[in-house]
Design an enzyme around this catalytic site. Structure first.
Site, PDB file in Angstrom:
ATOM      1  N   ASP A 125       0.997  -0.912   0.098  1.00 26.65           N
ATOM      2  CA  ASP A 125       0.331  -0.463  -0.273  1.00 26.65           C
ATOM      3  C   ASP A 125       1.124   1.172   0.292  1.00 26.65           C
ATOM      4  O   ASP A 125       2.179   1.414   0.081  1.00 26.65           O
ATOM      5  CB  ASP A 125      -0.906   0.161   1.686  1.00 26.65           C
ATOM      6  CG  ASP A 125      -1.773  -0.787   1.109  1.00 26.65           C
ATOM      7  OD1 ASP A 125      -1.721  -1.475   0.168  1.00 26.65           O
ATOM      8  OD2 ASP A 125      -2.707  -1.109   2.406  1.00 26.65           O
ATOM      9  N   MET A 148      -9.793   6.885   8.717  1.00 26.94           N
ATOM     10  CA  MET A 148     -10.350   7.543   7.427  1.00 26.94           C
ATOM     11  C   MET A 148     -11.284   8.734   8.074  1.00 26.94           C
ATOM     12  O   MET A 148     -11.972   9.118   7.193  1.00 26.94           O
ATOM     13  CB  MET A 148     -10.461   6.712   6.062  1.00 26.94           C
ATOM     14  CG  MET A 148      -9.791   6.004   6.025  1.00 26.94           C
ATOM     15  SD  MET A 148     -10.185   4.350   5.104  1.00 26.94           S
ATOM     16  CE  MET A 148     -10.935   3.619   5.651  1.00 26.94           C
ATOM     17  N   LYS A 207      -4.261   2.888  -3.909  1.00 29.88           N
ATOM     18  CA  LYS A 207      -4.591   3.507  -2.263  1.00 29.88           C
ATOM     19  C   LYS A 207      -5.000   2.409  -0.809  1.00 29.88           C
ATOM     20  O   LYS A 207      -4.993   1.383  -1.480  1.00 29.88           O
ATOM     21  CB  LYS A 207      -5.861   4.079  -2.374  1.00 29.88           C
ATOM     22  CG  LYS A 207      -5.940   4.958  -3.101  1.00 29.88           C
ATOM     23  CD  LYS A 207      -7.188   6.656  -3.473  1.00 29.88           C
ATOM     24  CE  LYS A 207      -6.761   7.426  -4.119  1.00 29.88           C
ATOM     25  NZ  LYS A 207      -8.152   8.603  -4.018  1.00 29.88           N
TER      26      LYS A 207
HETATM   27  N1  SAH Z   1      -5.441  -1.640   7.656  1.00 30.55           N
HETATM   28  C1  SAH Z   1      -5.140  -0.645   8.192  1.00 30.55           C
HETATM   29  C2  SAH Z   1      -5.732   0.758   8.581  1.00 30.55           C
HETATM   30  C3  SAH Z   1      -5.513   1.504   6.298  1.00 30.55           C
HETATM   31  S1  SAH Z   1      -7.240   2.450   6.417  1.00 30.55           S
HETATM   32  C4  SAH Z   1      -4.886  -0.990   9.942  1.00 30.55           C
HETATM   33  O1  SAH Z   1      -4.894  -1.395  10.468  1.00 30.55           O
HETATM   34  O2  SAH Z   1      -3.889   0.627  10.974  1.00 30.55           O
HETATM   35  C5  SAH Z   1      -6.315   3.767   6.802  1.00 30.55           C
HETATM   36  C6  SAH Z   1      -6.376   4.913   7.468  1.00 30.55           C
HETATM   37  O3  SAH Z   1      -6.218   3.973   8.383  1.00 30.55           O
HETATM   38  C7  SAH Z   1      -5.856   5.947   8.099  1.00 30.55           C
HETATM   39  O4  SAH Z   1      -6.664   6.661   7.301  1.00 30.55           O
HETATM   40  C8  SAH Z   1      -6.147   6.550   9.800  1.00 30.55           C
HETATM   41  O5  SAH Z   1      -6.963   6.266   9.733  1.00 30.55           O
HETATM   42  C9  SAH Z   1      -5.288   5.442   9.702  1.00 30.55           C
HETATM   43  N2  SAH Z   1      -3.491   5.029  10.367  1.00 30.55           N
HETATM   44  C10 SAH Z   1      -2.869   4.265   9.616  1.00 30.55           C
HETATM   45  N3  SAH Z   1      -1.658   3.934   9.703  1.00 30.55           N
HETATM   46  C11 SAH Z   1      -1.620   5.207  10.748  1.00 30.55           C
HETATM   47  C12 SAH Z   1      -0.730   6.088  11.506  1.00 30.55           C
HETATM   48  N4  SAH Z   1       0.694   5.341  11.118  1.00 30.55           N
HETATM   49  N5  SAH Z   1      -0.946   7.362  12.323  1.00 30.55           N
HETATM   50  C13 SAH Z   1      -2.845   6.867  12.214  1.00 30.55           C
HETATM   51  N6  SAH Z   1      -3.265   6.940  11.570  1.00 30.55           N
HETATM   52  C14 SAH Z   1      -3.179   5.759  10.318  1.00 30.55           C
END
Ligand code: SAH
Length: 465
Positions: free
Chosen positions: A249, A384, A271
């Site tokens: 990703d 998100m 994305k």
């Molecule tokens: N699979 C991922 C989530 C994917 S959706 C997980 O488990 O974390 C993508 C969203 O995850 C972003 O829009 C944000 O809201 C969150 N996200 C992912 N990495 C992040 C980080 N390092 N800090 C804060 N939010 C994060």
């Protein structure tokens, strides 16, 4: 990178050094490991240098260096530990066309000598551009402890066998053979019977690998965690280490991609998460095409692959193609962000459940059970959620939520640029648009940062005040 590391072939080349004291001794000890012809200029050399000259290991001139003395030299070391003399040596070296190093003078040197871990022919060079010699020494001693003393011998024996291994198909089969030799069978044979045993083991090992089954492709769906490479699981690291193809990703941090096997093909795929524009069919097709061709594929997703990661769709595609797969979980953004604000996600007497919700789905802002979320003590992690802040605020207030409900936004959780914004439901949209988070951000409804969270950098502490 100001200094680019290379390995210079010194066999039969001239290396000239001016100096006869401690600095000269230290450099000469290193240089005598090479096959260079060493010439030393020193009116009063240390006894060791005189002895090496006597033994024919270097050529010693008991005088100051003069113009023309560095002709045809590849390298010149100014090691008199005297600024004036060293400058003279450097000028002579440069005029004679050699690369010049002045010991302990980074600024005026054209090259620097790294800290070296020597398991010839395996050589590890460690440099810090002069920024942190302590660090270089610490890394060196760690590697010295970790790399078996027999590694060099194994490598030399292995090198002579490379041609024979071409009988195996290129790629994974050969890599498996060498990994088996260097990390399992080779050291074992060395322990049992020394170099001769290691050498004798090679043909048997080749035979074993030649009879092994042909490759079948496989997809590992791997969670890359929130960004800090130290938050990867050991299984994730192993999978990256042996991947042929990594399909990742956009959200996956570059430091983590660095850990992929050097020969692996890296493919950025679309994305992250729930966005409608993700070409999911293309990603599925990529997975099936690569694994179907026999590759070990790592599908690397930010956080945990099973949280807003479209995992099921991809697994189904791989399964339908009759390919093997497995899932390696990762630390999801909610866990990392809770750690960043020093709060637990659940707490006795406050919330017995925690919701992971998305700010928007395929059709726009996502609808949720707002009544439950609006209750006092409710905790939800909004993924998100940057653009949907006002929508979420409106829905919650409409369902009776307290305006003063604490809200925390964590941007770039676990990364060097982590930032925490402490606000309330009332101020959320305004505070968020003022803070303009550009990285991925997670919004906690119902949690406020613990003010005395020691792990938070100063900037954040200010924001919390
Ligand atoms: N699979 C991922 C989530 C994917 S959706 C997980 O488990 O974390 C993508 C969203 O995850 C972003 O829009 C944000 O809201 C969150 N996200 C992912 N990495 C992040 C980080 N390092 N800090 C804060 N939010 C994060």
């Amino acid at each position: 990178m100001q200094h680019f590391p290379i390995f210079l072939d010194l066999a039969g080349r001239r290396v000239v050094l001016s100096g006869g004291g401690d600095a000269a001794l230290a450099k000469l000890r290193l240089l005598m490991k090479t096959q260079a012809g060493l010439t030393v200029f020193a009116p009063a050399p240390a006894p060791e240098i005189a002895a090496w000259a006597e033994a024919g290991r270097l050529l010693l001139h008991r005088r100051e260096m003069a113009p023309g003395d560095a002709l045809c030299a590849a390298l010149v070391y100014a090691a008199d530990e005297d600024a004036e003399k060293d400058a003279r040596t450097a000028a002579i070296g440069r005029a004679d066309g050699a690369l010049v190093n002045i010991v302990d003078n980074l600024a005026d040197s054209q090259f620097i000598t790294p800290a070296i871990v020597d398991r010839d022919p395996v050589t590890v060079a460690i440099g810090t551009e002069g920024a942190a010699p302590v660090l270089a020494r610490a890394i060196k001693s760690e590697l010295e402890a970790r790399l078996p003393a027999t590694l060099g011998t194994l490598a030399r024996i292995g090198k002579a066998f490379r041609k024979a291994v071409e009988a195996l198909p290129a790629g994974r089969r050969r890599r498996d053979f060498w990994a088996d030799y260097y990390f399992t069978e080779g050291p074992r044979a060395m322990d049992a019977g020394g170099a001769a045993a290691a050498k004798a083991r090679l043909p048997e090992l080749l035979d074993k690998h030649a009879r092994a089954e042909a490759d079948t492709g496989h997809v590992a769906f791997v969670g890359a965690g929130p960004g800090d490479p130290e938050l990867l699981t050991l299984k994730a690291r192993k999978a990256l280490d042996s991947a042929d193809v990594v399909i990742h990703d956009r959200l996956v941090a570059p430091e983590i991609l660095e850990l992929a096997r050097r020969e692996a093909t890296l493919i950025e795929a679309g994305k992250t998460g729930y966005g409608p524009s993700t070409a999911q069919a293309d990603i599925n097709a990529l997975l099936v095409a690569h694994a179907g061709g026999g590759a070990q594929v790592v599908r690397l997703k930010g956080g945990d692959p099973g949280v807003f990661g479209r995992l099921d769709e991809e697994v189904e595609a791989v399964r339908a193609a009759g390919l093997g797969w497995h899932v390696v979980p990762g630390i999801t953004a909610a866990s990392a962000s809770a750690a960043a604000i020093g709060r637990s996600l659940t707490r006795r007497g406050r919330n017995a459940d925690v919701r992971l919700i998305t700010g928007h789905d395929m059709t726009g802002f996502a609808d949720h059970d707002w009544r439950t979320l609006a209750r006092p003590g409710a905790v939800a992690a909004v993924y998100m959620g940057k653009t949907s802040a006002r929508f979420i605020q409106g829905r919650l207030l409409m369902h009776g939520a307290d305006r003063a409900t604490p809200v925390s936004v964590v941007e770039n959780a676990s990364r060097a640029d982590q930032r925490v914004i402490a606000t309330t439901l009332e101020r959320l949209p305004a505070d968020l648009s003022a803070a303009r988070p550009e990285g991925p951000a997670l919004t906690f409804l119902g949690l406020e940062p613990r003010a005395a969270c020691a792990a938070l950098p100063e900037v954040q502490a200010e924001e919390l005040a």
